[in-house]
Scaffold this motif. Structure first.
Motif, PDB file in Angstrom:
ATOM      1  N   ASN A   7     -33.617  11.096 -30.732  1.00 33.21           N
ATOM      2  CA  ASN A   7     -35.063  10.862 -30.894  1.00 33.21           C
ATOM      3  C   ASN A   7     -35.672  11.607 -32.079  1.00 33.21           C
ATOM      4  OD1 ASN A   7     -35.071   9.238 -28.610  1.00 33.21           O
ATOM      5  ND2 ASN A   7     -35.586  10.918 -27.235  1.00 33.21           N
ATOM      6  N   GLU A  17     -29.596   4.272 -21.786  1.00 33.63           N
ATOM      7  CA  GLU A  17     -30.973   4.554 -22.205  1.00 33.63           C
ATOM      8  C   GLU A  17     -31.064   4.701 -23.736  1.00 33.63           C
ATOM      9  OE1 GLU A  17     -34.218   8.152 -21.661  1.00 33.63           O
ATOM     10  OE2 GLU A  17     -32.931   7.672 -19.946  1.00 33.63           O
ATOM     11  N   ASN A  51     -33.091   2.146 -26.484  1.00 32.99           N
ATOM     12  CA  ASN A  51     -34.101   2.649 -27.430  1.00 32.99           C
ATOM     13  C   ASN A  51     -33.750   2.367 -28.892  1.00 32.99           C
ATOM     14  OD1 ASN A  51     -35.698   3.654 -25.371  1.00 32.99           O
ATOM     15  ND2 ASN A  51     -34.767   5.677 -25.429  1.00 32.99           N
TER      16      ASN A  51
END
Length: 495
Positions: free
Chosen positions: A232, A250, A254
């Protein structure tokens, strides 16, 4: 170098004088004349003045310390003609200051950095990737639990992912030494502490997540958040994820367009084609001395042979193959050299001599110990298993009960011994252990190993928890030399 050149993004440099420094440091034991010293540890106020006096006496040209609030950012004063400068949020900025310094100091600044994070498998995958790159005639540099540098000549460091000045110094100097790729384990601690803040990655790899480091992170949610920071908060050209792990899914969801998924699950051809980059296991044929493994990927299909038989290590090989595919290597060139892969030191190291079957492994999380003992039980189903393990002091105590029950489940004999006690007494570490015919408690780890080698010669002896490590931290943080591997080899060679 003028200190202004590396601080210009953090303070108003017009206010401070020109100071030419010989280097940057925050290690009190390795200060050199002319250094800029960054005072980033949480020293008590009563000690600060003494520390500053010590730094001045060692010839430091400037001292940079944490400002207590944003208003004080850039404020400076002099002590004995030495400039003392305050920077707010210094711990978060120290990595980027390191980058500024080493970018200006080194001739080459473009690097191919591969970062690997996850609970288990980081070291093995980093070594597999390095070995494959080297076998294909390129030059890899490794940053790992086992050490840094050329894979055949590593030097030990205090941390898996080093502190910022050392990490970026190694990163930029490795480019000047003409390494083609830098492969680095990235720990949750280093992500949480901003140690590599500002680094850019060619490829970021996620292995898995399970119960670990909760003494530091407090809960699994915080632990996951720290791992996700690599994906991230940092730039990466590509990601590779273990898609069989929920956190891997996950990450994929993303970053679909740049994420390569690796799976050993039976995903249909129709379903797998929705992914842009993918590699899946088709089958494993188990022979007596090796496995034949078929894989399928968007880069092509093929077979490879390996004597590494554990399911979790086959997954590690698949992730490593994916990395080389994204780096531009040909799939058939990769598959042709996999048979030469070796496990790193302390990872499922097997010693067979006379009647001995001994396995030494670094496993120290519930999941890694479960997978280790499951594979051993499956392979040596006709033999009894003796496990030797010790719990670390001042660490997550809940994990102890989980590991204890896993070892009891798979082992016929369980020798409970010491690991790194640190500041917790052995008696307290094992206070939850109840009487059990399977269990023998031997505090001294060397004695525990020797006892098992005398008593259970015809069993499979599994020595768990320390792997490659060559030290033990006893009560009151007393550090001594200790190597499970050394003790075993010394004993069986004298047998």
């Amino acid at each position: 170098m003028n200190i202004k050149n590396i601080l210009k993004n953090y303070i108003n440099i017009n206010n401070i004088p020109d100071i030419y420094i010989s280097g940057i440091s925050y290690d009190l034991d390795n200060i050199k004349y002319g250094n800029a010293f960054f005072l980033i540890n949480n020293y008590k106020n009563s000690k600060i003045n003494n520390l500053i006096d010590k730094l001045i006496s060692k010839g430091v040209f400037i001292i940079i310390k944490e400002a207590t609030n944003y208003i004080n950012n850039g404020i400076f004063f002099f002590k004995n003609n030495i400039l003392i400068l305050l920077i707010y949020d210094l711990k978060k900025k120290i990595s980027k200051i390191s980058i500024e310094y080493y970018k200006k100091k080194n001739k080459n600044t473009n690097y191919n950095l591969i970062g690997i994070t996850g609970t288990n498998g980081k070291t093995t995958i980093s070594f597999f990737i390095c070995q494959l790159i080297k076998l294909l005639n390129k030059k890899p540099y490794i940053v790992s639990t086992l050490g840094n540098g050329n894979i055949d000549n590593l030097y030990k460091t205090e941390y898996t992912t080093d502190l910022p000045f050392k990490f970026f110094k190694n990163l930029y100097s490795s480019i000047d030494e003409y390494y083609d790729f830098i492969i680095s384990e990235i720990t949750s601690h280093s992500l949480d502490q901003y140690r590599i803040n500002g680094a850019n990655f060619n490829i970021c790899i996620f292995t898995n997540i399970s119960h670990d480091h909760l003494d530091y992170h407090k809960n699994i949610f915080n632990y996951k958040i720290s791992k996700l920071k690599l994906f991230n908060d940092y730039y990466s050209k590509y990601n590779i994820v273990n898609y069989d792990d929920n956190l891997g899914k996950e990450i994929y969801n993303n970053f679909k367009e740049k994420t390569f998924i690796v799976t050993t699950k039976n995903i249909s051809d129709f379903e797998i084609n929705k992914f842009k980059f993918w590699l899946k296991l088709i089958y494993v044929i188990k022979k007596k001395k090796f496995n034949i493994i078929k894989i399928s990927s968007n880069f092509g299909n093929g077979y490879f042979k390996t004597n590494i038989y554990q399911n979790f290590n086959i997954k590690n090989i698949l992730i490593s193959i994916s990395c080389l595919l994204l780096l531009g290597f040909n799939i058939f060139d990769i598959l042709n050299v996999i048979n030469y892969l070796k496990l790193p030191l302390g990872r499922f190291n097997t010693i067979k001599k006379n009647n001995f079957n001994i396995i030494i492994d670094y496993a120290h999380t519930p999941e890694s110990i479960y997978k280790l003992l499951f594979e051993i039980k499956k392979k040596y189903r006709l033999k009894k298993i003796c496990s030797i393990f010790g719990f670390g002091g001042n660490r997550d105590s809940y994990k102890r009960i989980i590991i204890y029950n896993i070892i009891l489940k798979f082992s016929d004999y369980f020798i409970l011994t010491s690991d790194n006690s640190r500041n917790e007494r052995f008696k307290n570490i094992i206070n939850f252990v109840k009487k059990n015919n399977k269990i023998k408690i031997i505090y001294n780890r060397e004695s525990a190993i020797k006892y098992s080698l005398n008593k259970y010669k015809n069993s499979v002896i599994v020595i768990i928890g320390k792997g490659h490590e060559n030290y033990q931290i006893l009560y009151n943080n007393k550090k001594i030399f200790h190597s499970d591997l050394y003790i075993v080899k010394k004993y069986i060679n004298n047998d």
